[in-house]
Design a protein around this motif. Structure first.
Motif, PDB file in Angstrom:
ATOM      1  N   ASP B  50       0.832  -1.195   0.000  1.00 16.02           N
ATOM      2  CA  ASP B  50       0.000   0.000   0.000  1.00 16.02           C
ATOM      3  C   ASP B  50       0.867   1.245   0.000  1.00 16.02           C
ATOM      4  O   ASP B  50       1.990   1.248   0.491  1.00 16.02           O
ATOM      5  N   ASP B  51       0.326   2.292  -0.578  1.00 14.81           N
ATOM      6  CA  ASP B  51       1.089   3.538  -0.656  1.00 14.81           C
ATOM      7  C   ASP B  51       1.161   4.219   0.703  1.00 14.81           C
ATOM      8  O   ASP B  51       2.098   4.938   0.994  1.00 14.81           O
ATOM      9  N   LEU B  52       0.133   4.016   1.493  1.00 15.83           N
ATOM     10  CA  LEU B  52       0.090   4.681   2.789  1.00 15.83           C
ATOM     11  C   LEU B  52      -0.496   3.699   3.803  1.00 15.83           C
ATOM     12  O   LEU B  52      -1.441   2.983   3.499  1.00 15.83           O
ATOM     13  N   THR B  53       0.101   3.662   4.973  1.00 13.81           N
ATOM     14  CA  THR B  53      -0.425   2.797   6.015  1.00 13.81           C
ATOM     15  C   THR B  53      -0.741   3.654   7.237  1.00 13.81           C
ATOM     16  O   THR B  53       0.088   4.462   7.648  1.00 13.81           O
ATOM     17  N   ILE B  54      -1.944   3.485   7.747  1.00 10.92           N
ATOM     18  CA  ILE B  54      -2.333   4.238   8.931  1.00 10.92           C
ATOM     19  C   ILE B  54      -2.641   3.236  10.027  1.00 10.92           C
ATOM     20  O   ILE B  54      -3.341   2.245   9.798  1.00 10.92           O
ATOM     21  N   VAL B  55      -2.064   3.464  11.192  1.00  9.55           N
ATOM     22  CA  VAL B  55      -2.308   2.540  12.294  1.00  9.55           C
ATOM     23  C   VAL B  55      -3.041   3.279  13.403  1.00  9.55           C
ATOM     24  O   VAL B  55      -2.569   4.322  13.872  1.00  9.55           O
ATOM     25  N   ALA B  56      -4.182   2.754  13.767  1.00  6.77           N
ATOM     26  CA  ALA B  56      -4.906   3.327  14.897  1.00  6.77           C
ATOM     27  C   ALA B  56      -4.276   2.759  16.155  1.00  6.77           C
ATOM     28  O   ALA B  56      -4.403   1.577  16.447  1.00  6.77           O
ATOM     29  N   THR B  57      -3.527   3.580  16.873  1.00  8.27           N
ATOM     30  CA  THR B  57      -2.691   3.036  17.949  1.00  8.27           C
ATOM     31  C   THR B  57      -3.509   2.538  19.117  1.00  8.27           C
ATOM     32  O   THR B  57      -3.076   1.687  19.871  1.00  8.27           O
ATOM     33  N   LYS B  58      -4.725   3.070  19.273  1.00  8.42           N
ATOM     34  CA  LYS B  58      -5.536   2.621  20.418  1.00  8.42           C
ATOM     35  C   LYS B  58      -6.540   1.557  19.995  1.00  8.42           C
ATOM     36  O   LYS B  58      -7.366   1.136  20.785  1.00  8.42           O
ATOM     37  N   GLY B  59      -6.551   1.199  18.751  1.00  2.00           N
ATOM     38  CA  GLY B  59      -7.409   0.099  18.343  1.00  2.00           C
ATOM     39  C   GLY B  59      -8.654   0.518  17.601  1.00  2.00           C
ATOM     40  O   GLY B  59      -9.128  -0.196  16.739  1.00  2.00           O
ATOM     41  N   GLU B  60      -9.185   1.688  17.902  1.00  6.24           N
ATOM     42  CA  GLU B  60     -10.413   2.099  17.217  1.00  6.24           C
ATOM     43  C   GLU B  60     -10.024   2.719  15.882  1.00  6.24           C
ATOM     44  O   GLU B  60      -9.397   3.777  15.836  1.00  6.24           O
ATOM     45  N   MET B  61     -10.386   2.041  14.789  1.00  3.07           N
ATOM     46  CA  MET B  61      -9.781   2.360  13.495  1.00  3.07           C
ATOM     47  C   MET B  61     -10.005   3.794  13.057  1.00  3.07           C
ATOM     48  O   MET B  61      -9.106   4.460  12.607  1.00  3.07           O
ATOM     49  N   HIS B  67      -3.223   8.636  15.567  1.00  5.91           N
ATOM     50  CA  HIS B  67      -2.949   7.622  14.548  1.00  5.91           C
ATOM     51  C   HIS B  67      -1.490   7.734  14.128  1.00  5.91           C
ATOM     52  O   HIS B  67      -0.917   8.807  14.151  1.00  5.91           O
ATOM     53  N   TYR B  68      -0.948   6.597  13.748  1.00  6.34           N
ATOM     54  CA  TYR B  68       0.430   6.567  13.243  1.00  6.34           C
ATOM     55  C   TYR B  68       0.348   6.379  11.740  1.00  6.34           C
ATOM     56  O   TYR B  68      -0.298   5.456  11.252  1.00  6.34           O
ATOM     57  N   VAL B  69       0.983   7.265  10.978  1.00  6.22           N
ATOM     58  CA  VAL B  69       0.881   7.219   9.523  1.00  6.22           C
ATOM     59  C   VAL B  69       2.265   6.947   8.944  1.00  6.22           C
ATOM     60  O   VAL B  69       3.238   7.578   9.354  1.00  6.22           O
ATOM     61  N   SER B  70       2.346   6.018   8.019  1.00  3.24           N
ATOM     62  CA  SER B  70       3.636   5.759   7.384  1.00  3.24           C
ATOM     63  C   SER B  70       3.446   5.606   5.889  1.00  3.24           C
ATOM     64  O   SER B  70       2.512   4.970   5.425  1.00  3.24           O
ATOM     65  N   SER B  71       4.345   6.211   5.137  1.00  2.00           N
ATOM     66  CA  SER B  71       4.291   6.030   3.682  1.00  2.00           C
ATOM     67  C   SER B  71       5.074   4.787   3.285  1.00  2.00           C
ATOM     68  O   SER B  71       5.188   4.470   2.127  1.00  2.00           O
ATOM     69  N   TYR B  72       5.647   4.112   4.274  1.00  2.00           N
ATOM     70  CA  TYR B  72       6.491   2.976   3.917  1.00  2.00           C
ATOM     71  C   TYR B  72       6.320   1.868   4.944  1.00  2.00           C
ATOM     72  O   TYR B  72       7.001   1.837   5.963  1.00  2.00           O
ATOM     73  N   GLU B 134       6.926   4.208  16.514  1.00  2.00           N
ATOM     74  CA  GLU B 134       5.739   4.836  17.090  1.00  2.00           C
ATOM     75  C   GLU B 134       5.985   5.147  18.556  1.00  2.00           C
ATOM     76  O   GLU B 134       5.630   6.218  19.054  1.00  2.00           O
ATOM     77  N   GLY B 135       6.665   4.225  19.237  1.00  2.08           N
ATOM     78  CA  GLY B 135       7.007   4.465  20.627  1.00  2.08           C
ATOM     79  C   GLY B 135       7.907   5.680  20.767  1.00  2.08           C
ATOM     80  O   GLY B 135       7.732   6.510  21.662  1.00  2.08           O
ATOM     81  N   PHE B 136       8.846   5.789  19.832  1.00  4.33           N
ATOM     82  CA  PHE B 136       9.784   6.914  19.874  1.00  4.33           C
ATOM     83  C   PHE B 136       9.048   8.235  19.659  1.00  4.33           C
ATOM     84  O   PHE B 136       9.273   9.219  20.349  1.00  4.33           O
ATOM     85  N   LEU B 137       8.146   8.244  18.694  1.00  3.12           N
ATOM     86  CA  LEU B 137       7.438   9.484  18.369  1.00  3.12           C
ATOM     87  C   LEU B 137       6.492   9.903  19.492  1.00  3.12           C
ATOM     88  O   LEU B 137       6.239  11.092  19.684  1.00  3.12           O
ATOM     89  N   SER B 138       5.967   8.915  20.207  1.00  3.15           N
ATOM     90  CA  SER B 138       5.004   9.276  21.233  1.00  3.15           C
ATOM     91  C   SER B 138       5.654   9.532  22.591  1.00  3.15           C
ATOM     92  O   SER B 138       4.971   9.721  23.589  1.00  3.15           O
ATOM     93  N   LEU B 139       6.994   9.503  22.626  1.00  2.00           N
ATOM     94  CA  LEU B 139       7.696   9.813  23.871  1.00  2.00           C
ATOM     95  C   LEU B 139       7.292  11.202  24.338  1.00  2.00           C
ATOM     96  O   LEU B 139       7.332  12.148  23.549  1.00  2.00           O
ATOM     97  N   PHE B 140       6.947  11.357  25.581  1.00  2.56           N
ATOM     98  CA  PHE B 140       6.634  12.661  26.187  1.00  2.56           C
ATOM     99  C   PHE B 140       5.566  13.411  25.379  1.00  2.56           C
ATOM    100  O   PHE B 140       5.553  14.624  25.332  1.00  2.56           O
ATOM    101  N   PHE B 141       4.737  12.662  24.693  1.00  4.41           N
ATOM    102  CA  PHE B 141       3.834  13.278  23.723  1.00  4.41           C
ATOM    103  C   PHE B 141       2.805  14.182  24.400  1.00  4.41           C
ATOM    104  O   PHE B 141       2.385  15.184  23.851  1.00  4.41           O
TER     105      PHE B 141
END
Lengths: 493, 397
Positions: B50-61, B67-72, B134-141
């Motif tokens: 897929d060109d883009l992947t979105i992850v609902a980090t808490k489960g609710e889509m 949300h965590y978004v990745s182009s790769y 995702e863990g790194f990005l959400s540090l001290f978020f």
């Protein structure tokens, strides 16, 4: 510029010359200008081209004599083209020998290689009296020109125009006139003409020509393969074993023992596991028989021999040379087994039978080498591409210390045979400077290469190498005496 | 779900053997071997295209949570395990549906629920490296708990805006593809340490040699720090290393063999030393999922701007054996960003206290935060003051 014209001591010049020649001959044994595991085809060609031009410019006579050293066909073809392209530089006193070598080598090449040589003369714009004479003599030496004109139509046409060949019989008409307008007296030419219209005539043609026509006519593959089988050469039969089986046919009968050893090993490696396991004994016997057959042509008697054989992942070769290094190792194993009084093999990853070999795992040459040395052989033959990584330079260190401390008198002879040309440094990847490295494309060359190893090790001086090459050239020319018409070409350029 | 695993305090390669490296160009690949893997944890790869992947980090889509978004996200990992230690067959990749795939405008988009999601009784799917990232990005978020006036109103109310980091696909690392192609996989190999121009790039460990063989090429699909992309362009050879036999110790073939074994071991020890900024370093980790005896955790090494810093994820068996590891090396800028935030967080987001801990002035700290791309979290007045102070400082000869 020749090396000897520089103002440097003669002994050093001789040493350089010897090293250059050994490097070149080794490269000509191993390199085919094709992609290898560690380098691309382009790198290989650039590298080998440079080496050819360097040797041609500096040691022309020895360069020509390399034709007789038994180097591979690719190397021979390149030498032929380079020699013919630079005829003007031949010293008058060596002209006769060079011409004879060119003629003999061209005749000894497989026809498709020879026609490629003649065609590349046209591509490179080489057109002098000698090259024309060489083309004419080559054509005259063919017993069946109509076969050549049918099978190698394109190259035949190219060199006929380029070298102004006088074409025998109906071949000229066949090549240059409208084939559909007339019939031929020569049976093969007539069959070829008929095959354009009749499916029946296709089956009387050589396989390689018939294949294209059959495809154009839309003949069913199974029917075609079944009926064309008698027309196939053994090499073609070998190549089409798998295809025939897939098409649900009985594979064309193969005479295992008659197959060249390395080719047989390659064929075995192309089989699926289950089939190899099932036919294991038959295949082992075929390898032994083929080795015995090879030894009848080039006898070799050895004493207590150990072979250290590389079957790491890098022996899988490349897309162009699939599993070639592994096949060479298997073939060398069979050959040494038959030629030695006592023999043992030591693989980098051991398996129960050479038939079941697979290119897998890291290269740990040190362990099998030490195992082999502990067995106290007279001769150790290492077949490997020279890249080792577990540990890096492990075998190199083992060889150094063994030679320096444990066997300073050199009681055990150790030879490293390398089936892969390393394009980065114009030579074969060496395992260690303490053992000679020689190129090996076909295991059948092993007797030649074991003889050649003394030059690679630096034990023999340049003069001996020159004598060796001169003797091989004389033998080569003596074994194939010149026909009358070839003599004229000597008066050429 | 309660996770009762203890967070790992450091990455240990106990039970794995480090074998000599294989060098190709600037790439030094160091195999990790494991003899007699039990096979009760198997990994497989699931391809996403897929060109883009979105992850609902808490489960609710499609919920309001971050949300965590990745182009790769070229692939996910699926683990199958058994609780009683019996070998399992890895077939986790064969599932028809994973998340929601949306198509349109010539591109495809995949929305996944959670970074690590249980799919069957003993099967878990997770996104390799993205889990760590995702863990790194959400540090001290979430930002400060006390609404200090130094921070902008938006930050005080909402915490950070979207945070993003840049990474490079392995295909972009010059020479990595070739190095992986010619690499000779060992029979018992379960992992690999990747060095680019002799700088630690990544570590990858799986549980079973067969899985490693199948996943070897995924090293090319992983993403790496931009630093390594630059190193691969700058250097075309690794540092030539050589370990030789001690001649004087050799008296016969047996002692020669012992020396060769010693050389081999020395290679392993040396590579362990080369990776010492990851292996054995103190890490801060957080368990993500407990799968029978296996705990999936993500970790970050204690941040120190002077040395290499890594983030990653690991699966550790309850006896401490490392069963899976994948790491990402942070670049200097990425480390600095995280380091500044960690210092602020450690001092309860008080600028003065943090500046003191960093042995600098408040204005210098504000300046550093701004340069690290965090200007927007600060009150404009604080920024202006710092700017003026910096100007004045510069004018003094």
């Amino acid at each position: 510029m020749t090396v000897t014209s520089l103002n440097i001591p003669q002994a050093r010049a001789n040493q350089v010359a010897r090293e250059d020649l050994v490097m070149f001959i080794n490269a000509c044994f191993a390199c085919t200008g094709q992609r290898e595991f560690y380098s691309s085809g382009f790198d290989q060609r650039v590298s080998i081209d440079f080496l050819h031009h360097y040797i041609l410019g500096n040691y022309r006579l020895l360069y020509a004599r390399t034709l007789a050293a038994g180097v591979n066909h690719f190397g021979q073809a390149q030498i032929l083209v380079n020699l013919l392209a630079t005829g003007r530089d031949t010293p008058p006193e060596h002209r006769a020998e060079e011409n004879a070598l060119i003629g003999a080598a061209l005749r000894a090449l497989p026809p498709h290689r020879a026609w490629n040589v003649l065609e590349s003369l046209r591509k490179r714009g080489v057109n002098n009296r000698r090259s024309r004479a060489v083309a004419r003599d080559y054509l005259a030496s063919r017993s069946d020109p109509s076969f050549h004109v049918v099978k190698y139509r394109r190259q035949f046409l190219a060199s006929a125009i380029h070298a102004h060949l006088v074409l025998p019989g109906e071949t000229g008409v066949f090549l240059f006139e409208d084939r559909s307008k007339r019939t031929f007296q020569t049976p093969l030419l007539e069959t070829f003409r008929q095959a354009q219209y009749s499916a029946e005539a296709i089956y009387k043609l050589p396989y390689s020509i018939a294949e294209g026509l059959a495809a154009r006519k839309g003949l069913k593959r199974e029917v075609f393969l079944e009926r064309i089988a008698p027309q196939m050469t053994s090499h073609e039969k070998l190549r089409l074993q798998r295809t025939s089986e897939r098409a649900g046919l009985d594979a064309p009968m193969l005479d295992w023992e008659r197959l060249p050893l390395t080719r047989l090993a390659l064929f075995i490696l192309s089989m699926p596991w289950a089939e190899r396991r099932q036919k294991q004994e038959q295949l082992e016997e075929a390898l032994r028989a083929s080795a015995r057959h090879t030894l009848r042509a080039a006898p070799m008697r050895l004493g207590r021999v150990a072979a250290v054989l590389d079957n790491s992942y890098s022996t899988s070769g490349s897309q162009e040379k699939r599993r070639r290094p592994l096949a060479v190792a298997i073939a060398a194993h069979s050959l040494l087994q038959e030629a030695s009084g006592t023999y043992r093999s030591f693989w980098t990853s051991p398996m129960d039978s050479p038939v079941m070999a697979a290119p897998r795992g890291q290269t740990d040459l040190a362990t099998p080498l030490l195992d082999a040395l502990e067995w106290k052989p007279d001769l150790v033959v290492i077949v490997s591409d020279g890249f080792e990584n577990d540990p890096p330079r492990g075998a190199a260190e083992a060889l150094r210390v063994f030679r320096e401390r444990l066997d300073p008198l050199g009681k055990t002879t150790i030879v490293h045979c390398n089936p892969v040309f390393h394009s980065d440094d114009f030579t074969l990847q060496e395992l260690s400077p303490y053992v000679p490295t020689v190129g090996l494309r076909d295991a059948e060359d092993l007797p030649t290469m074991l003889g050649f190893a003394r030059f690679a090790s630096g034990a023999a001086p340049l003069s001996e190498l020159e004598t060796y090459l001169a003797a091989r050239a004389a033998h080569f020319l003596g074994a194939a005496p010149l026909p009358e018409e070839a003599k004229e070409s000597e008066e050429g350029e | 779900m309660t996770i009762h695993a203890t967070p790992i305090s450091h990455i240990s390669l106990d039970g794995l053997e480090i074998a000599p490296s294989q060098v190709r160009g600037a790439m030094r690949l160091v195999p990790l071997l494991r003899r007699g893997a039990p096979g009760d944890l198997r990994l497989a790869r699931r391809n996403y295209r897929d060109d883009l992947t979105i992850v609902a980090t808490k489960g609710e889509m499609f919920g309001r949570d971050p949300h965590y978004v990745s182009s790769y996200a070229p692939h996910g990992m699926v683990i199958d395990w058994s609780e009683d230690g019996s070998p399992v067959v890895s077939n986790g990749a064969q599932i028809a549906k994973d998340g929601e795939q949306l198509r349109g405008c010539g591109m495809s988009l995949r929305v996944l629920s959670r970074m690590a999601k249980r799919e069957a009784a003993n099967r878990l799917r997770f996104l390799p490296l993205h889990l760590a990232m995702e863990g790194f990005l959400s540090l001290f978020f979430s930002g400060p708990e006390i609404a200090w006036q130094e921070f902008s109103r938006k930050f005080r109310n909402n915490g950070f805006e979207s945070r993003w980091e840049l990474a490079v696909s392995g295909r972009r690392i010059d020479g990595l593809e070739e190095a992986l192609r010619v690499f000779e996989i060992h029979e018992d190999q379960v992992g690999m340490l990747v060095f680019v121009a002799d700088e630690m790039a990544s570590a990858f460990v799986v549980s079973h040699p067969d899985d490693y063989r199948a996943l070897h090429e995924t090293l090319l699909l992983d993403f790496y720090g931009e630093l390594l992309y630059q190193y691969a362009l700058l250097w075309n050879t690794a540092i030539p290393l050589d370990i030789s036999v001690h001649d004087e110790k050799v008296t016969d073939l047996a002692s020669l063999r012992a020396e060769i074994t010693r050389v081999r071991d020395d290679w392993g020890k040396f590579h362990g030393f080369m990776a010492s900024d990851l292996i054995g370093r103190t890490t801060i980790s957080k368990p993500v999922y407990q799968a029978g005896p296996f705990a999936l955790q993500r970790f970050i090494t204690t941040l120190d701007p002077k040395i290499e810093n890594h983030i990653g994820e690991a699966i550790v068996r309850d006896d401490g054996m490392l069963e899976y590891l994948k790491t990402f090396r942070l670049s200097g800028a990425q480390t600095r960003r995280a380091y500044l935030l960690s210092q602020l967080s450690a001092h309860e987001w008080q600028l003065d206290a943090a500046a003191e801990a960093l042995q600098t002035t408040r204005h210098e700290l504000v300046h550093r935060l701004e340069r690290a791309g965090f200007g927007y979290i600060l009150n404009p007045q604080v920024l202006a003051e710092a700017q003026t102070a910096m100007w004045k400082k510069r004018r003094v000869p």
